[in-house]
Design a protein around this motif. Structure first.
Motif, mmCIF file in Angstrom:
data_model
loop_
_atom_site.group_PDB
_atom_site.id
_atom_site.type_symbol
_atom_site.label_atom_id
_atom_site.label_comp_id
_atom_site.label_asym_id
_atom_site.label_seq_id
_atom_site.Cartn_x
_atom_site.Cartn_y
_atom_site.Cartn_z
ATOM 1 N N ASN A 123 44.669 28.371 42.198
ATOM 2 C CA ASN A 123 43.370 29.041 42.176
ATOM 3 C C ASN A 123 42.636 28.827 43.489
ATOM 4 O OD1 ASN A 123 42.759 28.192 38.666
ATOM 5 N ND2 ASN A 123 43.932 29.855 39.544
ATOM 6 N N PRO B 221 39.966 39.886 42.228
ATOM 7 C CA PRO B 221 40.663 38.836 41.488
ATOM 8 C C PRO B 221 39.954 38.483 40.181
ATOM 9 C CG PRO B 221 39.442 37.893 43.314
ATOM 10 C CD PRO B 221 39.346 39.376 43.469
ATOM 11 N N ASN C 247 44.179 28.871 47.073
ATOM 12 C CA ASN C 247 45.446 29.194 46.411
ATOM 13 C C ASN C 247 46.273 27.934 46.159
ATOM 14 O OD1 ASN C 247 45.208 32.041 46.134
ATOM 15 N ND2 ASN C 247 45.712 32.292 48.302
ATOM 16 N N VAL D 96 38.772 31.652 41.020
ATOM 17 C CA VAL D 96 39.495 32.916 40.912
ATOM 18 C C VAL D 96 40.978 32.708 41.174
ATOM 19 C CG1 VAL D 96 37.462 34.217 41.645
ATOM 20 C CG2 VAL D 96 39.177 33.563 43.341
ATOM 21 N N ASN D 97 41.749 33.676 40.718
ATOM 22 C CA ASN D 97 43.175 33.735 41.021
ATOM 23 C C ASN D 97 43.389 34.971 41.898
ATOM 24 O OD1 ASN D 97 46.014 34.163 41.009
ATOM 25 N ND2 ASN D 97 46.183 32.970 39.115
ATOM 26 N N GLU D 98 43.623 34.742 43.174
ATOM 27 C CA GLU D 98 43.737 35.850 44.115
ATOM 28 C C GLU D 98 44.985 36.688 43.889
ATOM 29 O OE1 GLU D 98 42.419 35.175 48.269
ATOM 30 O OE2 GLU D 98 42.392 33.040 47.688
ATOM 31 N N ASP D 99 45.952 36.147 43.159
ATOM 32 C CA ASP D 99 47.210 36.866 42.935
ATOM 33 C C ASP D 99 47.188 37.724 41.678
ATOM 34 O OD1 ASP D 99 48.374 35.777 45.224
ATOM 35 O OD2 ASP D 99 48.987 33.961 44.147
ATOM 36 N N ILE E 262 44.988 40.620 39.839
ATOM 37 C CA ILE E 262 43.916 41.574 40.141
ATOM 38 C C ILE E 262 43.448 42.256 38.859
ATOM 39 C CG2 ILE E 262 43.318 43.636 41.451
ATOM 40 C CD1 ILE E 262 43.834 41.089 43.114
ATOM 41 N N ASN E 263 42.126 42.319 38.690
ATOM 42 C CA ASN E 263 41.543 43.039 37.566
ATOM 43 C C ASN E 263 41.713 44.534 37.801
ATOM 44 O OD1 ASN E 263 39.289 44.509 36.093
ATOM 45 N ND2 ASN E 263 39.004 42.450 35.282
#
Length: 380
Positions: free
Chosen positions: A170, A233, A309, A221-224, A226-227
């Motif tokens: 994250n 993210p 990350n 957030v989880n940059e990997d 995507i909403n």
């Protein structure tokens, strides 16, 4: 939790309890009583502790699980028809209570139907007191009864959050809201009402502070992941409890033993042995233990300090500056503190949209009118 006292006289200046570490939260857990500490349909869980000889010690009814009504979850009234849809909130609570000498601390996890998680701390019990001459006054405490002084003090908590938002890697994103420029030919804001957000990722281990003037928000957030609606993210945001940080001088042992109290939010890389914000042996510590020291030591050794990350840990410092009132004597009403984690663009719509609407057939409310008769009400 750290409770530093502000009485500068000896020996009171040494009074600084690390109540959840040195006293032991588990061993001080109350045996919760049916219909008293929790209400409604209740499930109890026993706690287990290890004695100094290594034997298991059972603590009956150390934790209770129950639901409570939490008011309106969501509502909308159609202004054209006057029809309203109301959904009430039910919150699942996991609660335990400890008694540490004079204080009781109530710790409760609140699981909401909107996918939010709140952690509530309540302080009650009896304020710590020292004798004082009849008619005397001091600047660092409150006389709560003739000859009885309750010194000023703080309750400072460090909440350790080990997130896994759609995975273990994250990032921490800081978002602020700022007004748009006016009379700038490059910016269209003719009425001076526009504002935008500015975001910045935290790259390395560090401490940060709250700022309500720019609505500073900390998002995990989880940059990997995507909403699909926002294109950004998925994440959860920290809803902090705004409170004063440590008042003791940095040269004091109060400050040296509670490094976490220097900032409201810390972010560190995950390490198996970093579970306690002030280190392993707080009351015997000369300083140099805890969050700030871990970060400094890794920087000096040129070890990895990147948290973007990464498997990271968020620490939130919050609490209460308790300047006792006469109303806190002889037993103080609960002082409430609450921290939240709320989804931010994690879902594609309101996660509580499918919660059943409220109906009178189910809630069976009673209307009391002026003639002192009671009738059952109804929902439209």
């Amino acid at each position: 939790m750290f409770v530093p006292y502000a009485d500068p006289r000896m020996p009171y200046a040494r009074k600084a309890a690390f109540d959840l570490g040195n006293n032991g939260a588990g061993i001080n857990a109350n045996n919760l009583q049916l219909g008293c500490d929790c209400l409604g349909h209740i499930r109890y869980f026993d706690g287990w502790h290890t004695t100094s000889s290594g034997d298991p010690l059972q603590i009956p009814n150390a934790i209770c699980c129950h639901e409570v009504d939490d008011g309106i979850l969501w509502k909308h009234t159609n202004f054209r028809t006057g029809n309203a849809v109301v959904t009430r909130s039910r919150v699942l609570i996991l609660q335990t209570i400890i008694t540490v000498s004079n204080y009781e601390y109530i710790f409760a996890f609140h699981f909401g139907q909107d996918a939010s998680l709140h952690y509530e701390v309540r302080a009650t019990g009896i304020v710590s007191t020292v004798p004082i001459g009849i008619g005397d006054r001091v600047a660092f405490g409150t006389v709560v009864s003739p000859g009885v002084l309750a010194p000023y003090h703080q309750h400072l908590f460090s909440l350790r959050i080990d997130p896994a938002i759609a995975g273990y890697e994250n990032s921490l994103l800081i978002e602020e809201s700022h007004p748009m420029p006016v009379q700038d030919p490059k910016v269209h804001n003719p009425f001076g009402v526009g504002y935008t957000t500015e975001t910045q990722f935290v790259e390395n281990e560090s401490g940060h502070d709250l700022d309500h003037t720019v609505n500073r928000v900390f998002k995990i957030v989880n940059e990997d992941v995507i909403n699909p609606v926002t294109g950004g993210p998925v994440g959860y945001k920290l809803s902090p409890f705004y409170s004063q940080l440590l008042l003791a001088h940095p040269s004091s042992y109060h400050a040296k033993r509670s490094e976490f109290a220097a900032h409201a939010v810390w972010v560190t890389r995950y390490h198996d042995d970093e579970l306690f914000a002030s280190g392993q042996h707080t009351m015997q510590s000369q300083g140099g233990q805890g969050i700030a020291s871990w970060i400094r030591e890794r920087q000096e050794k040129k070890e990895a300090t990147s948290v973007r990350n990464k498997d990271m840990v968020i620490w939130h410092t919050f609490g209460s500056t308790h300047n006792p009132r006469v109303e806190d004597w002889p037993v103080m009403p609960c002082e409430k503190m609450q921290v939240g984690l709320k989804p931010v663009n994690f879902f594609t719509a309101n996660p509580a949209i499918d919660v059943a609407v409220s109906t009178q057939d189910r809630n069976q409310s009673v209307l009391v009118n002026d003639s002192a008769t009671a009738t059952k009400g109804h929902c439209k």
